[in-house]
Design a protein around this motif. Structure first.
Motif, PDB file in Angstrom:
ATOM      1  N   ALA A  92       0.818  -1.217   0.000  1.00  0.00           N
ATOM      2  CA  ALA A  92       0.000   0.000   0.000  1.00  0.00           C
ATOM      3  C   ALA A  92       0.849   1.264   0.000  1.00  0.00           C
ATOM      4  O   ALA A  92       0.406   2.320  -0.468  1.00  0.00           O
ATOM      5  CB  ALA A  92      -0.937  -0.004   1.206  1.00  0.00           C
ATOM      6  N   GLY A  93       2.089   1.152   0.511  1.00  0.00           N
ATOM      7  CA  GLY A  93       2.979   2.304   0.544  1.00  0.00           C
ATOM      8  C   GLY A  93       3.923   2.375  -0.633  1.00  0.00           C
ATOM      9  O   GLY A  93       4.852   3.203  -0.637  1.00  0.00           O
ATOM     10  N   GLY A  94       3.734   1.507  -1.620  1.00  0.00           N
ATOM     11  CA  GLY A  94       4.594   1.512  -2.792  1.00  0.00           C
ATOM     12  C   GLY A  94       5.896   0.765  -2.606  1.00  0.00           C
ATOM     13  O   GLY A  94       6.751   0.783  -3.491  1.00  0.00           O
ATOM     14  N   ARG A  95       6.064   0.085  -1.477  1.00  0.00           N
ATOM     15  CA  ARG A  95       7.305  -0.660  -1.223  1.00  0.00           C
ATOM     16  C   ARG A  95       7.212  -2.042  -1.865  1.00  0.00           C
ATOM     17  O   ARG A  95       6.146  -2.663  -1.859  1.00  0.00           O
ATOM     18  CB  ARG A  95       7.531  -0.785   0.286  1.00  0.00           C
ATOM     19  N   PRO A  96       8.317  -2.556  -2.407  1.00  0.00           N
ATOM     20  CA  PRO A  96       8.236  -3.819  -3.160  1.00  0.00           C
ATOM     21  C   PRO A  96       8.037  -5.033  -2.252  1.00  0.00           C
ATOM     22  O   PRO A  96       8.657  -5.163  -1.195  1.00  0.00           O
ATOM     23  CB  PRO A  96       9.592  -3.890  -3.870  1.00  0.00           C
ATOM     24  N   LEU A  97       7.169  -5.922  -2.699  1.00  0.00           N
ATOM     25  CA  LEU A  97       6.989  -7.250  -2.117  1.00  0.00           C
ATOM     26  C   LEU A  97       7.377  -8.265  -3.186  1.00  0.00           C
ATOM     27  O   LEU A  97       6.923  -8.169  -4.329  1.00  0.00           O
ATOM     28  CB  LEU A  97       5.537  -7.475  -1.697  1.00  0.00           C
ATOM     29  N   HIS A  98       8.207  -9.224  -2.818  1.00  0.00           N
ATOM     30  CA  HIS A  98       8.693 -10.229  -3.767  1.00  0.00           C
ATOM     31  C   HIS A  98       8.024 -11.562  -3.460  1.00  0.00           C
ATOM     32  O   HIS A  98       7.993 -11.996  -2.311  1.00  0.00           O
ATOM     33  CB  HIS A  98      10.211 -10.376  -3.667  1.00  0.00           C
ATOM     34  N   GLY A  99       7.512 -12.220  -4.487  1.00  0.00           N
ATOM     35  CA  GLY A  99       6.817 -13.457  -4.214  1.00  0.00           C
ATOM     36  C   GLY A  99       6.539 -14.287  -5.440  1.00  0.00           C
ATOM     37  O   GLY A  99       7.240 -14.210  -6.452  1.00  0.00           O
ATOM     38  N   ILE A 100       5.461 -15.075  -5.338  1.00  0.00           N
ATOM     39  CA  ILE A 100       5.151 -16.051  -6.383  1.00  0.00           C
ATOM     40  C   ILE A 100       3.667 -16.032  -6.713  1.00  0.00           C
ATOM     41  O   ILE A 100       2.841 -15.601  -5.910  1.00  0.00           O
ATOM     42  CB  ILE A 100       5.573 -17.482  -5.965  1.00  0.00           C
ATOM     43  N   LYS A 101       3.369 -16.524  -7.911  1.00  0.00           N
ATOM     44  CA  LYS A 101       1.995 -16.740  -8.316  1.00  0.00           C
ATOM     45  C   LYS A 101       1.899 -18.148  -8.868  1.00  0.00           C
ATOM     46  O   LYS A 101       2.812 -18.634  -9.542  1.00  0.00           O
ATOM     47  CB  LYS A 101       1.573 -15.728  -9.383  1.00  0.00           C
ATOM     48  N   THR A 102       0.766 -18.816  -8.587  1.00  0.00           N
ATOM     49  CA  THR A 102       0.546 -20.156  -9.107  1.00  0.00           C
ATOM     50  C   THR A 102      -0.941 -20.416  -9.188  1.00  0.00           C
ATOM     51  O   THR A 102      -1.762 -19.629  -8.699  1.00  0.00           O
ATOM     52  CB  THR A 102       1.228 -21.219  -8.218  1.00  0.00           C
ATOM     53  N   THR A 103      -1.300 -21.503  -9.816  1.00  0.00           N
ATOM     54  CA  THR A 103      -2.687 -21.948  -9.842  1.00  0.00           C
ATOM     55  C   THR A 103      -2.845 -23.156  -8.930  1.00  0.00           C
ATOM     56  O   THR A 103      -1.911 -23.949  -8.760  1.00  0.00           O
ATOM     57  CB  THR A 103      -3.121 -22.333 -11.257  1.00  0.00           C
ATOM     58  N   LEU A 104      -4.026 -23.287  -8.344  1.00  0.00           N
ATOM     59  CA  LEU A 104      -4.319 -24.404  -7.458  1.00  0.00           C
ATOM     60  C   LEU A 104      -5.588 -25.093  -7.917  1.00  0.00           C
ATOM     61  O   LEU A 104      -6.538 -24.441  -8.376  1.00  0.00           O
ATOM     62  CB  LEU A 104      -4.524 -23.937  -6.020  1.00  0.00           C
TER      63      LEU A 104
END
Length: 660
Positions: A92-104
């Motif tokens: 929400a503050g524009g700071r980067p979040l690093h992660g993943i996306k997948t289907t389940l």
């Protein structure tokens, strides 16, 4: 081209600018299936994540900050996850979040999500093991159309964690009790999962700096080691131990050392040295990220994120000197001097830190060297039941003095100090080491004998038969004559606790035992459970057949340190056997028995598929006279859960089968 990512609604422009290529050339991605659990791993640019999908639970673990997201459901429906894709999105503050996306795909039409935790892996572990909830990190869901989202900052206001589930064929309903229900009219729910963390990414050790060409060509073991190796530290295991553990680092380095490049070895040793206490005690574990913030808040009322180190273990204090001395002895003297002269961010030379540990070891071993009584051995810390690698509450059978610590690691540490003294490498940092050699002789001569167990033949066979009945297995014949083995530990009075064990592997790897000691150490490898340690599924780490009923009850195949198989303990024993067989001073009969033990051990190691050997431990099932592999922690009655990826289970890259 940048990757467009849909997360419920369109992402703002910043997300598109932050998103990297979908398939980086240096990306690491692999999967491991252990029993019912699907494990997907990804490291790509700033993203490093491990997704575990199993019946009734999903976990996403991030090595950075030991952060994690856990989702628990009421149903035990099978969950299948698709490939992981990396992404970076703003909070929400524009700071980067690093992660993943997948289907389940979840094999049910109705799914009730009863608990979701976004916090430290330590918090997830507490909930997984004992249903302990931490109110300070509770996160309420929000629903926007078909997307359910949980998102929060870290307790100190730093970038936190985000989880979003977008249904592709159903609806989401928020319930008054805070749970969420997903429903579909199709045979199975289908959804997109996005999970991300704001912790500062770690720096992977490049594969070109990790292994030499001598490493075994085991793709899964290489991938696991790669995923767990960072310049800042080596991770103990994933998902549950995605941070520094001193013992795991040191033993992994020792067993992998023949095939590791200097960058990897020095990253591990540096992490240990930089976490020493002011008195030279090796840190067992660290609390970092939000768990450090949480502890500071609860214990001190502050929001500090400074790491908190746990120093209660004993064995790791005694491992540093032998393993570091081995490394310094393998490299040119000038390189060894440069390593010891390297400075930490606080300005301490590694040599100065090492000297603190050597002084600490000399202090801990002085009493027994002066007066070799059981009461002068190195005990577990006051008020604790743990102190070596068998760190469950039952692991040492209630003992006070551990075999591995006192019969092996103490004399091994003193031997290493004497070697470092003779090498002259430690002279710029300390010179008060000359007394280590006579101290080692006392420990080596006197300590192991205190752990010797002898049981009359008739009594020993009757106890083995009784334990077989308790375990639901066939009995096995013992060798003729009295039964001799080394006790797992001594109790408060110095009395040996008669639990047969695999820790004699430490003696084979670190010491040079005489023939009689070797014969006693390897005898359990020549006999089948309940007469020894061997099964068709591997070498169990403990056999409590000859212990009282109260101890036997806590050493079955459902206990973390009971009659179960730990991958690295088999490798430890295999490496130790190889080291002893390289000696030229052993009698022919002892050498023959060592070779028989080696054959039996490797036959058991090979009985389990290689891609399962990277897991932490496993158990067994019994039927038709045979033991068969069973994943630990996925059946009723198991004490905890095994990691799919464990640092010290990758050591078969260096510990290789002989030409039998």
């Amino acid at each position: 081209m940048p990757r467009l990512t849909r997360l419920g609604t369109a992402l703002p422009l910043l997300a598109l600018l932050l998103a990297g290529p979908a398939w980086g050339e240096d990306a690491l991605r692999f999967d491991l299936t252990v029993g019912q659990h699907q494990n997907l791993f990804l490291r790509d640019g700033p993203v490093s994540a491990h997704l575990v999908a199993g019946a009734g639970r999903i976990v996403v673990a991030f090595p950075a900050g030991n952060a994690g997201i856990g989702l628990w459901t009421d149903a035990k429906a099978a969950i299948t996850a698709g490939p992981l894709s990396p992404l970076t999105i703003p909070d929400a503050g524009g700071r980067p979040l690093h992660g993943i996306k997948t289907t389940l795909e979840i094999a049910t039409q109705t799914l009730n999500i009863r608990q979701t935790i976004l916090s430290s892996i330590r918090t997830l572990r507490d909930y997984q093991h004992s249903s302990t909830r931490q109110p300070l990190v509770e996160t309420a869901p929000t629903i926007d159309g078909t997307t359910v989202r949980w998102q929060r900052d870290r307790l100190d206001g730093a970038p936190g964690l985000m989880l979003a589930l977008t249904l592709l064929n159903g609806t989401a309903t928020a319930n008054p009790d805070g749970t969420v229900t997903l429903t579909t009219s199709d045979p199975a729910l289908r959804l997109n999962l996005t999970a991300a963390s704001g912790e500062t990414p770690l720096t992977p050790i490049a594969l070109s700096d990790l292994l030499t060409d001598k490493a075994a060509p085991d793709a899964k073991a290489r991938q696991v080691l790669d995923f767990l190796s960072y310049r800042e530290k080596l991770m103990a295991g994933s998902w549950a131990y995605n941070t520094y553990f001193g013992r795991d680092t040191l033993m992994s380095l020792r067993l992998l050392m023949p095939v590791l490049k200097p960058a990897a070895i020095e990253a591990g040793l540096g992490a240990v040295l930089e976490r020493l206490s002011p008195t030279g005690d090796v840190a067992h574990e660290e609390d970092v990220g939000e768990f450090a913030v949480l502890r500071h808040r609860l214990e001190q009322g502050s929001s500090s994120a400074d790491p908190i180190f746990d120093y209660k273990m004993v064995d790791d204090d005694l491992m540093l000197a032998p393993i570091l001395a081995d490394y310094l002895g393998r490299i040119p003297a000038r390189e060894a001097q440069l390593f010891l002269a390297r400075r930490t961010p606080s300005g301490d030379a590694y040599g100065t830190l090492l000297a603190r540990n050597l002084s600490f070891v000399l202090s801990r071993t002085a009493a027994f060297a002066a007066n070799p009584l059981a009461s002068n051995l190195i005990p577990l810390p006051a008020g604790h039941k743990v102190g070596d690698w068998r760190d469950s509450q039952e692991g040492l059978a209630g003992g006070r003095y551990s075999y591995s610590v006192n019969a092996v690691l103490a004399p091994a540490a003193l031997n290493a100090i004497a070697r470092l003294h003779k090498s002259g490498l430690i002279y710029p940092y300390t010179r008060d080491l000359s007394h280590a050699e006579p101290m080692e002789r006392v420990w080596a001569d006197k300590a192991p004998a205190l752990f010797a167990v002898t049981i009359p033949a008739t009594q020993a066979q009757a106890a083995a038969t009784r334990f077989a009945t308790e375990l639901g297995i066939q009995t096995a014949p013992l060798p003729q004559g009295p039964l001799h083995f080394d006790a797992l530990a001594l109790d408060d009075t110095g009395t040996p606790l008669p639990v047969m064990h695999s820790d004699t592997g430490f003696a084979l790897l670190f010491l040079t035992p005489d023939a009689a000691t070797l014969d006693r150490a390897i005898a359990p490898l020549l006999h089948r459970l309940p007469a020894g340690l061997m099964t068709d599924a591997g070498m169990v780490v403990a056999n409590a057949a000859w212990a009282p009923a109260s101890i036997r009850a806590e050493f079955g195949p459902g206990y973390y340190h009971g009659a179960v198989i730990w991958s690295w303990q088999q490798a430890l024993m295999a490496g130790g056997l190889e080291r002893q067989l390289a000696r030229a001073d052993l009698p022919t009969a002892t050498r023959t028995r060592l070779q028989s033990a080696q054959r039996a051990l490797w036959q058991a190691i090979r009985a389990v598929p290689a891609d399962q050997r990277t897991s932490e431990l496993w158990s067994w099932a019994y039927g038709d006279g045979r033991f068969t592999y069973r994943p630990f922690g996925q059946g009723g009655g198991d004490q905890t859960e095994s990691n799919a990826a464990q640092l010290w289970s990758t050591v078969y890259l260096a510990v290789k089968p002989p030409a039998l």
